[in-house]
Each structure stands twice: as C-alpha cells, then as structure tokens.
Design a protein around this motif. Structure first.
Motif, PDB file in Angstrom:
ATOM      1  N   SER A  55     -21.588  -2.145 -11.563  1.00 27.42           N
ATOM      2  CA  SER A  55     -21.991  -2.690 -12.839  1.00 27.42           C
ATOM      3  C   SER A  55     -21.280  -4.208 -12.658  1.00 27.42           C
ATOM      4  CB  SER A  55     -21.761  -1.993 -13.988  1.00 27.42           C
ATOM      5  OG  SER A  55     -20.141  -1.830 -14.161  1.00 27.42           O
ATOM      6  N   LYS A  56     -21.284  -4.769 -13.829  1.00 27.02           N
ATOM      7  CA  LYS A  56     -20.894  -6.171 -14.166  1.00 27.02           C
ATOM      8  C   LYS A  56     -19.161  -6.036 -13.944  1.00 27.02           C
ATOM      9  CE  LYS A  56     -20.538 -10.063 -16.870  1.00 27.02           C
ATOM     10  NZ  LYS A  56     -20.755 -10.806 -18.270  1.00 27.02           N
ATOM     11  N   ARG A  57     -18.770  -5.131 -14.682  1.00 24.36           N
ATOM     12  CA  ARG A  57     -17.340  -4.602 -14.851  1.00 24.36           C
ATOM     13  C   ARG A  57     -16.542  -3.893 -14.081  1.00 24.36           C
ATOM     14  NH1 ARG A  57     -15.959  -7.980 -18.175  1.00 24.36           N
ATOM     15  NH2 ARG A  57     -16.980  -8.031 -20.570  1.00 24.36           N
ATOM     16  N   TRP A  58     -17.303  -2.991 -13.115  1.00 26.41           N
ATOM     17  CA  TRP A  58     -16.811  -1.834 -12.344  1.00 26.41           C
ATOM     18  C   TRP A  58     -17.120  -2.071 -10.799  1.00 26.41           C
ATOM     19  CZ3 TRP A  58     -12.982   0.788 -14.037  1.00 26.41           C
ATOM     20  CH2 TRP A  58     -12.641   0.822 -15.511  1.00 26.41           C
ATOM     21  N   GLY A  59     -16.513  -1.551 -10.066  1.00 23.44           N
ATOM     22  CA  GLY A  59     -16.727  -1.327  -8.648  1.00 23.44           C
ATOM     23  C   GLY A  59     -15.821  -0.569  -8.008  1.00 23.44           C
ATOM     24  N   ALA A  60     -15.949  -0.221  -6.845  1.00 25.72           N
ATOM     25  CA  ALA A  60     -15.165   0.760  -5.891  1.00 25.72           C
ATOM     26  C   ALA A  60     -15.296   0.413  -4.386  1.00 25.72           C
ATOM     27  CB  ALA A  60     -15.875   2.285  -6.007  1.00 25.72           C
ATOM     28  N   GLY A  61     -14.272   0.795  -3.809  1.00 26.20           N
ATOM     29  CA  GLY A  61     -14.113   0.355  -2.469  1.00 26.20           C
ATOM     30  C   GLY A  61     -13.218   0.893  -1.429  1.00 26.20           C
ATOM     31  N   ALA A  62     -12.882   0.284  -0.320  1.00 29.21           N
ATOM     32  CA  ALA A  62     -11.956   0.887   0.548  1.00 29.21           C
ATOM     33  C   ALA A  62     -11.025  -0.343   1.106  1.00 29.21           C
ATOM     34  CB  ALA A  62     -12.581   1.742   1.709  1.00 29.21           C
ATOM     35  N   VAL A  63      -9.972   0.046   1.350  1.00 30.15           N
ATOM     36  CA  VAL A  63      -8.989  -1.244   2.330  1.00 30.15           C
ATOM     37  C   VAL A  63      -8.616  -0.560   3.391  1.00 30.15           C
ATOM     38  CG1 VAL A  63      -7.163  -2.352   2.038  1.00 30.15           C
ATOM     39  CG2 VAL A  63      -8.558  -2.166  -0.029  1.00 30.15           C
ATOM     40  N   PHE A  64      -8.457  -1.323   4.581  1.00 33.05           N
ATOM     41  CA  PHE A  64      -7.923  -0.920   5.802  1.00 33.05           C
ATOM     42  C   PHE A  64      -6.915  -2.263   6.202  1.00 33.05           C
ATOM     43  CE2 PHE A  64      -7.239  -0.829  10.403  1.00 33.05           C
ATOM     44  CZ  PHE A  64      -6.828   0.480  10.558  1.00 33.05           C
ATOM     45  N   GLU A  65      -5.442  -2.002   6.397  1.00 38.41           N
ATOM     46  CA  GLU A  65      -4.825  -2.958   6.563  1.00 38.41           C
ATOM     47  C   GLU A  65      -3.894  -2.525   7.950  1.00 38.41           C
ATOM     48  OE1 GLU A  65      -4.347  -5.106   2.184  1.00 38.41           O
ATOM     49  OE2 GLU A  65      -2.601  -3.702   3.079  1.00 38.41           O
ATOM     50  N   LYS A  66      -3.389  -3.534   8.574  1.00 37.94           N
ATOM     51  CA  LYS A  66      -2.477  -3.117   9.609  1.00 37.94           C
ATOM     52  C   LYS A  66      -1.281  -4.300   9.755  1.00 37.94           C
ATOM     53  CE  LYS A  66      -2.404  -1.784  14.438  1.00 37.94           C
ATOM     54  NZ  LYS A  66      -1.289  -0.921  14.175  1.00 37.94           N
ATOM     55  N   THR A  67      -0.165  -3.832   9.642  1.00 38.06           N
ATOM     56  CA  THR A  67       1.272  -4.751   9.809  1.00 38.06           C
ATOM     57  C   THR A  67       1.864  -4.325  11.052  1.00 38.06           C
ATOM     58  OG1 THR A  67       1.231  -4.864   7.485  1.00 38.06           O
ATOM     59  CG2 THR A  67       3.253  -5.483   8.621  1.00 38.06           C
ATOM     60  N   ASN A  68       1.601  -5.134  12.053  1.00 43.51           N
ATOM     61  CA  ASN A  68       2.234  -4.774  13.452  1.00 43.51           C
ATOM     62  C   ASN A  68       3.651  -4.497  13.587  1.00 43.51           C
ATOM     63  OD1 ASN A  68      -0.547  -4.542  14.582  1.00 43.51           O
ATOM     64  ND2 ASN A  68      -0.494  -6.482  15.303  1.00 43.51           N
ATOM     65  N   ASP A  69       4.408  -5.284  12.776  1.00 44.55           N
ATOM     66  CA  ASP A  69       6.001  -5.299  13.055  1.00 44.55           C
ATOM     67  C   ASP A  69       6.576  -4.850  12.018  1.00 44.55           C
ATOM     68  OD1 ASP A  69       5.728  -7.000  15.525  1.00 44.55           O
ATOM     69  OD2 ASP A  69       5.587  -8.869  14.348  1.00 44.55           O
ATOM     70  N   ALA A  70       5.879  -4.120  11.012  1.00 41.16           N
ATOM     71  CA  ALA A  70       6.769  -3.217   9.989  1.00 41.16           C
ATOM     72  C   ALA A  70       7.329  -2.251  10.602  1.00 41.16           C
ATOM     73  CB  ALA A  70       5.532  -2.933   9.097  1.00 41.16           C
ATOM     74  N   HIS A  71       8.555  -1.711   9.776  1.00 42.28           N
ATOM     75  CA  HIS A  71       9.439  -0.845   9.963  1.00 42.28           C
ATOM     76  C   HIS A  71       9.909  -0.820  11.708  1.00 42.28           C
ATOM     77  CE1 HIS A  71       8.607   1.722   6.648  1.00 42.28           C
ATOM     78  NE2 HIS A  71       7.192   1.495   6.639  1.00 42.28           N
ATOM     79  N   HIS A  72      10.760  -2.063  11.500  1.00 42.31           N
ATOM     80  CA  HIS A  72      11.536  -2.569  12.840  1.00 42.31           C
ATOM     81  C   HIS A  72      10.751  -2.517  14.076  1.00 42.31           C
ATOM     82  CE1 HIS A  72      14.706  -2.332  10.108  1.00 42.31           C
ATOM     83  NE2 HIS A  72      14.589  -1.033   9.689  1.00 42.31           N
ATOM     84  N   GLY A  73       9.508  -3.154  13.981  1.00 41.82           N
ATOM     85  CA  GLY A  73       8.578  -3.083  15.226  1.00 41.82           C
ATOM     86  C   GLY A  73       7.532  -1.916  15.328  1.00 41.82           C
ATOM     87  N   ASP A  74       7.840  -0.682  14.571  1.00 38.55           N
ATOM     88  CA  ASP A  74       7.017   0.393  14.743  1.00 38.55           C
ATOM     89  C   ASP A  74       5.548   0.267  14.245  1.00 38.55           C
ATOM     90  OD1 ASP A  74       9.063   1.643  15.821  1.00 38.55           O
ATOM     91  OD2 ASP A  74       9.749   2.776  14.120  1.00 38.55           O
ATOM     92  N   GLY A  75       5.331  -0.660  13.206  1.00 42.14           N
ATOM     93  CA  GLY A  75       3.932  -0.826  12.726  1.00 42.14           C
ATOM     94  C   GLY A  75       3.494  -0.116  11.917  1.00 42.14           C
ATOM     95  N   THR A  76       2.620  -0.522  10.789  1.00 40.29           N
ATOM     96  CA  THR A  76       2.049   0.437   9.906  1.00 40.29           C
ATOM     97  C   THR A  76       0.555   0.222   9.703  1.00 40.29           C
ATOM     98  OG1 THR A  76       2.297  -0.897   8.091  1.00 40.29           O
ATOM     99  CG2 THR A  76       4.136   0.882   8.325  1.00 40.29           C
ATOM    100  N   THR A  77      -0.273   1.124   9.470  1.00 42.08           N
ATOM    101  CA  THR A  77      -1.668   0.885   8.976  1.00 42.08           C
ATOM    102  C   THR A  77      -1.843   1.680   7.574  1.00 42.08           C
ATOM    103  OG1 THR A  77      -2.419   3.101  10.224  1.00 42.08           O
ATOM    104  CG2 THR A  77      -2.670   1.245  11.293  1.00 42.08           C
ATOM    105  N   VAL A  78      -2.361   0.800   6.602  1.00 39.86           N
ATOM    106  CA  VAL A  78      -2.654   1.590   5.384  1.00 39.86           C
ATOM    107  C   VAL A  78      -4.301   1.706   5.299  1.00 39.86           C
ATOM    108  CG1 VAL A  78      -2.678   0.858   2.789  1.00 39.86           C
ATOM    109  CG2 VAL A  78      -0.783   0.699   4.337  1.00 39.86           C
ATOM    110  N   SER A  79      -4.547   2.827   4.976  1.00 41.32           N
ATOM    111  CA  SER A  79      -6.253   2.984   4.576  1.00 41.32           C
ATOM    112  C   SER A  79      -6.193   3.545   2.991  1.00 41.32           C
ATOM    113  CB  SER A  79      -6.593   3.793   5.437  1.00 41.32           C
ATOM    114  OG  SER A  79      -6.183   4.940   5.673  1.00 41.32           O
TER     115      SER A  79
END
Length: 153
Positions: A55-79
C-alpha cells in the motif's frame, strides 16, 4: 541518542526536497553500501535489500548484510525480515527481526532486532536512500549506516 540526533538532522536536510512519485511501483530491490559501528570499531558493510510495498504506507521486505572484518576479523552476516511504514513523502521507518551469524574460530548465531530510518530520493525508477539502523543483539547495540541504491518497478 546518536540515532535520534542523526534522524533529526537527516529530516531537516530532506524536508525541502521535491520527489518524483513512485506510488505505482511495488518492488524495491536495492544494493546497500555503508558501515557498521560496534564496540568502538566501524567496519565496511555491504548487502542487498528488498521491499514489497503493498500500500502507499506499508511494505515488507528482507535484508542480507555482510561485514567481513567485524568481531576482530571473524566477520558477520545479518539476515532479517522487516516491516516498513512510509508516514510522510519518501520517509521509511522499519522494524525487523532476524539473525546475526558470527564466523571465526568460535562461530555462533544470535537473535537480532533492528529499527531503521531512511529517505528515498527517487528519479523515475531509480533511487538513492541514505539509511541509519540500530541493531539490538544480546543486550548490545550496533549502528549500521550507509546508502542503498534502489531500482523500483
């Protein structure tokens, strides 16, 4: 407090900008480039996003992100999956839930909740969306900031 201050500054900057209408579009895939600040360190973050506006006001979705050097080089992915509210012009406020996966010698997964704010600057079917988000992970917070390059249809 940083989140609130940045949100107010962002709204002030975009308040006078005229936008092209994207009301007829329902699909909003994007590529995200930015950074994640956690525990005093800021690392490069990249990913993909998708929103379906039902609708004009509402939406839904998904996100996938990667941070290679996070946590002292261990890396993280977020979904995560998100619900979005569009309360004013091209302003988008989101809330989502998902998982963070930490790699390295002791890999593990943690639940994650995210709140986000962005403003989509659209020219026809293309857009640029400065974004800031706060992730809540096991009693700690991470700030994600950057820009999404959007192609709507």
């Amino acid at each position: 407090m940083k989140f609130l201050a940045l949100s107010v500054v962002g709204l002030a900057l975009v308040s006078g900008v005229a936008q092209a209408s994207t009301e007829e579009h329902h699909h909003f895939p994007a590529v995200f480039i930015g950074g994640t600040s956690f525990d005093g360190e800021t690392e490069f973050t990249y990913g993909v996003e998708y929103e379906y506006k039902f609708s004009k006001r509402w939406g839904a979705g998904a996100v996938f992100e990667k941070t290679n050097d996070a946590h002292h080089g261990d890396g993280t992915t977020v979904s995560l999956a998100s619900l979005y509210l569009h309360p004013w012009k091209e302003l988008r406020v989101g809330a989502g839930f998902g998982r963070e996966k930490v790699g390295g010698a002791h890999p593990h997964k943690e639940n994650l909740a995210r709140v986000s704010v962005s403003y989509d600057f659209h020219v026809g079917e293309f857009g640029l969306a400065p974004t800031i988000a706060v992730d809540f992970i096991d009693g700690e917070t991470a700030t994600v900031f950057g820009v999404a390059f959007v192609k709507s249809f």
